[in-house]
Design an enzyme around this catalytic site. Structure first.
Site, PDB file in Angstrom:
ATOM      1  N   ASP A 127       0.828  -1.193   0.114  1.00  0.00           N
ATOM      2  CA  ASP A 127       0.180   0.050  -0.022  1.00  0.00           C
ATOM      3  C   ASP A 127       0.890   1.157  -0.028  1.00  0.00           C
ATOM      4  OD1 ASP A 127      -1.696   1.702   0.365  1.00  0.00           O
ATOM      5  OD2 ASP A 127      -2.644   1.311   2.166  1.00  0.00           O
ATOM      6  N   SER A 254      16.123   0.515  -1.233  1.00  0.00           N
ATOM      7  CA  SER A 254      15.676   0.234  -2.376  1.00  0.00           C
ATOM      8  C   SER A 254      16.804   0.050  -3.508  1.00  0.00           C
ATOM      9  CB  SER A 254      14.617   1.222  -2.819  1.00  0.00           C
ATOM     10  OG  SER A 254      14.141   0.746  -4.133  1.00  0.00           O
ATOM     11  N   LYS A 302      15.717   0.942   7.320  1.00  0.00           N
ATOM     12  CA  LYS A 302      15.540  -0.436   6.258  1.00  0.00           C
ATOM     13  C   LYS A 302      16.968  -0.605   5.525  1.00  0.00           C
ATOM     14  CE  LYS A 302      12.245  -2.922   3.671  1.00  0.00           C
ATOM     15  NZ  LYS A 302      10.737  -2.837   3.345  1.00  0.00           N
ATOM     16  N   THR A 332      14.436  -5.758  -0.701  1.00  0.00           N
ATOM     17  CA  THR A 332      14.635  -6.949  -1.608  1.00  0.00           C
ATOM     18  C   THR A 332      16.268  -7.075  -2.204  1.00  0.00           C
ATOM     19  OG1 THR A 332      14.477  -5.031  -3.390  1.00  0.00           O
ATOM     20  CG2 THR A 332      12.395  -6.507  -2.853  1.00  0.00           C
TER      21      THR A 332
END
Length: 445
Positions: A127, A254, A302, A332
């Site tokens: 989301d 990311s 993160k 990822t």
């Protein structure tokens, strides 16, 4: 006068027949003459309809995993269309919810001074703009992280940018921080809070969390614009969302934003996180959107799984020096493990971050290493990457995670997965005669 009304009414019922009573009181009587077989049909029909409604609206129904989710993948060859359709269902209350969601006490955990009834969270990326918070939380999660959100709206990378690897229960994405921007997401969160305050649910004033659920938390994952400043963009994020988040997450991992992962270098990361914490602290007395006079959301960072031990050690040092509250491990991976079953080389070689089951060994290894270098620091570790079962959740907890997050498995298996993971985790904990809190870091003690 009120006590006499039932007496008068009962007297009329005894002195008039049914038709006379209804006509005399201006009501239309029920038609007489419904035969036994017809009544039985109506009763059976209502019962079947009620059961079907409950079954299909209950996330525990196998229908969602084995019928609905495969159908959605079939009609949306572009995985991004499937993602958008799923969010639309969740946003508009059309997704199933977890009925009778009473978490067993063995799942309870205290994080950042607050109680969660279960430690299963929804990772950022599902989301992105905070459109489906209630739809997701009603499926049984104890925590949701929306975003990443960038200061200014940006479209992200060109499509196609989201790819399924169903044989591996994995996906590759190179979204590139597509975001509606701070202003739009803040307006969405404020509208949700305004509706809540104006509803009967807020009258007892017992809800303190910005998730608007007593024992669940809302995190906002902050990103930077593609051409944004590597410090100022995050500080703007803290300013925008301090009032609206139970937790703030700084995303420096990311793989789809050029140069972002370079922020994980110790000196750069220490400086960034120190400024973020200082900005958070300067806004504490501004309160929050629910009217609290002070509000100090914990700050987490993160990080990526593609790190050698020395890099993980330096991130741990940066986290301790800057006094952030925790670390999420991990985002990822840019690796393509040799264990992948998918044989389509064009698909496997797509640029972007890989998530899902193949990520688990990398994320778990990174978590264990991070736990080694943060032991005794008070930093809360959150495990993320390839979690799809209760056994996975237990494994991450024993490796040091106070809470876990998932996303890809949820997309593949559907909303029923959360109940399944909680049930499996509860069963495994009871077999060991332990609670979730008791097993955190068990393998590194």
């Amino acid at each position: 006068m009120n006590s006499g009304f039932p007496r008068i009414l009962s007297k009329k019922l005894f002195t008039l027949n049914q038709s006379q009573f209804f006509v005399k009181n201006g009501m239309v009587p029920l038609k007489a003459g419904i035969s036994g077989p017809k009544l039985l049909k109506y009763t059976v029909g209502i019962a079947i309809g009620s059961f079907a409604g409950f079954y299909f609206s209950n996330s525990r129904s196998a229908f969602h995993e084995y019928v609905l989710c495969p159908m959605l993948r079939l009609v949306t060859p572009d995985a991004e269309d499937g993602h958008k359709l799923g969010i639309w269902f969740l946003k508009n209350g059309l997704a199933p919810r977890l009925w009778f969601d009473n978490d067993d006490k063995v799942l309870n955990v205290n994080i950042f001074g607050k109680k969660l009834t279960n430690p299963i969270g929804c990772a950022a990326g599902l989301d992105k703009n905070g459109d489906a918070i209630d739809g997701i939380l009603s499926g049984g999660f104890g925590y949701i992280e929306i975003g990443s959100v960038t200061p200014l709206p940006q479209p992200g990378n060109p499509r196609p940018r989201f790819f399924r690897l169903p044989l591996d229960d994995a996906v590759i994405n190179r979204y590139g921080f597509n975001s509606s921007g701070h202003d739009t997401v803040v307006n969405t969160l404020q509208s949700r809070i305004t509706s809540f305050i104006n509803s009967y649910m807020f009258k007892d004033n017992s809800v303190e969390n910005l998730s608007l659920y007593k024992d669940k938390l809302l995190g906002v994952n902050l990103g930077k614009n593609k051409t944004g400043d590597e410090v100022q963009d995050y500080l703007k994020g803290v300013e925008s969302f301090q009032k609206y988040a139970d937790v703030l997450v700084i995303n420096v991992s990311s793989p789809n934003t050029p140069g972002l992962r370079s922020l994980q270098k110790e000196s750069i990361l220490t400086d960034l996180l120190t400024q973020v914490v200082a900005k958070r602290d300067s806004l504490v007395t501004s309160g929050n959107a629910l009217g609290a006079k002070t509000h100090k959301p914990p700050v987490l960072v993160k990080v990526a799984p593609d790190l050698v031990e020395e890099e993980i050690k330096s991130i741990a040092e940066a986290a301790k020096k800057s006094k952030v509250d925790g670390i999420i491990i991990s985002n990822t991976t840019i690796q393509r493990p040799t264990t992948l079953i998918t044989e389509d080389s064009d698909l496997v070689s797509q640029a972007g971050g890989l998530s899902g089951k193949p990520l688990k060994p990398l994320a778990l290894k990174a978590l264990k290493t991070m736990a080694k270098y943060t032991k005794g620091s008070g930093l809360v570790l959150v495990g993320c990457g390839g979690i799809s079962s209760g056994a996975d959740a237990i494994e991450f907890a024993k490796a040091g995670a106070s809470m876990v997050e998932l996303y890809t498995a949820y997309a593949y298996k559907g909303p029923g997965l959360i109940a399944k993971i909680k049930d499996e985790t509860t069963e495994l904990l009871k077999k060991e005669n332990k609670t979730w809190s008791e097993i955190i870091g068990e393998d590194i003690k």
